[in-house]
Design a protein around this motif. Structure first.
Motif, PDB file in Angstrom:
ATOM      1  N   VAL A  20       0.839  -1.200   0.000  1.00  0.00           N
ATOM      2  CA  VAL A  20       0.000   0.000   0.000  1.00  0.00           C
ATOM      3  C   VAL A  20       0.873   1.249   0.000  1.00  0.00           C
ATOM      4  O   VAL A  20       0.616   2.206  -0.730  1.00  0.00           O
ATOM      5  N   GLU A  33       2.203   1.825  -3.402  1.00  0.00           N
ATOM      6  CA  GLU A  33       1.193   2.397  -4.299  1.00  0.00           C
ATOM      7  C   GLU A  33       1.031   3.901  -4.051  1.00  0.00           C
ATOM      8  O   GLU A  33       0.965   4.695  -4.990  1.00  0.00           O
ATOM      9  N   GLU A  34       1.013   4.238  -2.758  1.00  0.00           N
ATOM     10  CA  GLU A  34       0.896   5.646  -2.373  1.00  0.00           C
ATOM     11  C   GLU A  34       2.084   6.453  -2.905  1.00  0.00           C
ATOM     12  O   GLU A  34       1.921   7.523  -3.489  1.00  0.00           O
ATOM     13  N   ASN A  38       1.761   6.968  -6.458  1.00  0.00           N
ATOM     14  CA  ASN A  38       0.792   8.042  -6.733  1.00  0.00           C
ATOM     15  C   ASN A  38       1.418   9.417  -6.549  1.00  0.00           C
ATOM     16  O   ASN A  38       1.178  10.326  -7.338  1.00  0.00           O
TER      17      ASN A  38
HETATM   18  C1  LIG Z   1      -3.558   5.829  -5.935  1.00  0.00           C
HETATM   19  O1  LIG Z   1      -4.293   6.553  -6.884  1.00  0.00           O
HETATM   20  C2  LIG Z   1      -5.418   5.866  -7.408  1.00  0.00           C
HETATM   21  C3  LIG Z   1      -5.997   6.706  -8.514  1.00  0.00           C
HETATM   22  O2  LIG Z   1      -6.209   8.012  -8.079  1.00  0.00           O
HETATM   23  C4  LIG Z   1      -6.389   5.570  -6.292  1.00  0.00           C
HETATM   24  O3  LIG Z   1      -7.494   4.854  -6.786  1.00  0.00           O
HETATM   25  C5  LIG Z   1      -5.687   4.731  -5.230  1.00  0.00           C
HETATM   26  O4  LIG Z   1      -6.530   4.501  -4.137  1.00  0.00           O
HETATM   27  C6  LIG Z   1      -4.425   5.430  -4.757  1.00  0.00           C
HETATM   28  N1  LIG Z   1      -3.714   4.531  -3.862  1.00  0.00           N
HETATM   29  C7  LIG Z   1      -3.297   4.867  -2.652  1.00  0.00           C
HETATM   30  C8  LIG Z   1      -2.684   3.805  -1.846  1.00  0.00           C
HETATM   31  O5  LIG Z   1      -3.408   5.998  -2.208  1.00  0.00           O
END
Ligand SMILES: *[C@@H]1O[C@H](CO)[C@@H](O)[C@H](O)[C@H]1NC(C)=O
Ligand SMILES: [Ca+2]
Length: 421
Positions: A337, A340-341, A344
């Protein structure tokens, strides 16, 4: 009833311990990276990496990364971190790659090495644990490598994962879990996933064909057979070639000199070829014989395929024909997680800006080429104007009028030429 968020998360099984970040590199401290990244020395002509955000970017400072700067070179650069083992833990390897040079052939992958690597002597055969990332060479090779070293052998994934081949930044993520499962993500969305055992040939197959089982001798697997009631017609057999019945002996034929005259040979029109009996369905057909399988005595499961004693170095060891690739936002962690963050916050932010800048650039290019197209057409049109009066007005009418028209058209055309660069 409202539950406190941490409790809610843990009920959902989502609560995680704080992420452990083993390695993170964003090149945010100017020349500082030159202290952390070490060049390999065995070849004096390894290509140079430079710090750059490239021709277009979202943020000129943040988007700086390591860029390959010389064509047709091998590159070999690496950074060390505190050794760690991924036993019992998730492993996430992530980074961004931007092939802004419109890449023709070149690697865009990383190698994760164990602690024993001598960074100044990193070369093609240096043993690594994992190799991961895009690789492009011509239209034929555009794939994401996922290679694991298993008991001293490099084992390639059995699936074909396509990589991105445009000029923008893309985020590549490999997740390896202690359940011996994996996931590959591009731009934070899953492109492949599954079990390590299924998608790599680490282990011998679970089942093999029973060596003691043989197809019964009377097993009939012919679907068609010759029709026993069919027989060759009596007049079937004819010679394939016959003497030409129309050929005549030439009058000047000299049998003493040339030997006896023979007519030329032609294809027999009545020749029908080899006779074959009609085919019918085989009434004895039993179907295809399935070789019975048994458990492979050589197979023994390994619940630790995913696990490595230690990781300690991240290396960029690759070949590029056309240079210009930028590597950035390296991350090695145990937390999917968090990765992923982080993706982003880095790639996610820059991709929109990059797209915007690149679109603007293309629009500028388009409008300037549109403008020059208009210039070419208008100049051709003006040239035509010069000659039109000469065509339309007969010489006998008024040559002075024709001349005046031609002259003014010529002047107009000159102006047309002048707006050209
Ligand atoms: C990353 O960005 C996507 C698209 O905006 C979003 O759906 C996702 O929840 C985000 N992931 C995290 C871990 O913040
Ligand atoms: Ca950066």
């Amino acid at each position: 009833m409202l539950l406190p968020v941490p409790l809610l998360l843990s009920l959902l099984g989502l609560a995680a311990a704080d992420p452990t970040v083993y390695f993170k590199e964003q090149f945010l401290d100017g020349d500082g990276w030159t202290e952390r990244w070490i060049e390999s020395k065995p070849k004096p002509d390894f290509g140079k990496f430079v710090l750059s955000s490239g021709k277009f970017y979202g943020d000129q400072e943040k988007d700086k990364g390591l860029q390959t700067s010389q064509d047709a070179r091998f590159y070999a650069l690496s950074a060390r971190f505190e050794p760690f083992s991924n036993k019992g833990q998730t492993l996430v390897v992530q980074f961004t790659v931007k092939h802004e040079q419109d890449i023709d052939c070149g690697g865009g992958y990383v190698k994760l090495f164990p602690a024993g690597l001598d960074q100044t002597d990193m070369h093609r055969d240096s043993e690594y644990n994992i190799m991961f990332g895009p690789d492009i060479c011509g239209p034929g090779t555009k794939k994401v490598h996922v290679i694991f070293n298993y008991k001293g052998k490099n084992v390639l994934i059995n699936k074909d994962i396509r990589c991105k081949d445009d000029e923008f930044s893309h985020l590549y993520t490999l997740i390896v879990r202690p359940e011996n499962t994996y996931e590959v993500k591009i731009d934070n969305s899953q492109v492949e996933s599954g079990s390590l055992e299924d998608d790599w040939n680490f282990l011998p197959p679970k089942k093999i064909k029973d060596p003691d089982a043989d197809k019964p001798e009377d097993w009939d697997d012919r679907t068609k057979i010759d029709d026993p009631t069919d027989s060759k017609p009596e007049d079937w057999d004819k010679l394939e070639h016959i003497p030409d019945p129309d050929a005549k002996k030439p009058e000047d034929s000299d049998e003493e000199m040339d030997g006896e005259w023979e007519p030329p040979v032609i294809q027999n029109p009545e020749y029908k070829g080899e006779w074959k009996p009609r085919q019918i369905n085989n009434p004895e057909y039993k179907g295809i014989w399935n070789h019975p399988e048994i458990d492979n005595p050589e197979y023994s499961p390994d619940s630790n395929i995913y696990a490595y004693e230690n990781f300690a170095v991240l290396g960029l060891h690759l070949w590029q024909v056309k240079s210009g690739t930028i590597f950035d936002n390296f991350l090695i962690t145990n937390d999917e997680v968090y990765a992923e963050e982080f993706g982003n916050e880095t790639w996610g932010v820059t991709k929109a800006a990059e797209n915007f800048v690149s679109k603007k650039k293309k629009e500028r290019l388009f409008s300037s080429s549109l403008l020059s197209a208009i210039r070419v057409v208008s100049s051709a049109y003006l040239r035509l104007l010069i000659f039109l009066p000469a065509i339309l007005i007969p010489a006998s009418a008024s040559s002075s009028l024709a001349f005046r028209m031609m002259y003014s058209a010529y002047k107009l055309n000159k102006q047309g030429d002048n707006i050209q660069p």
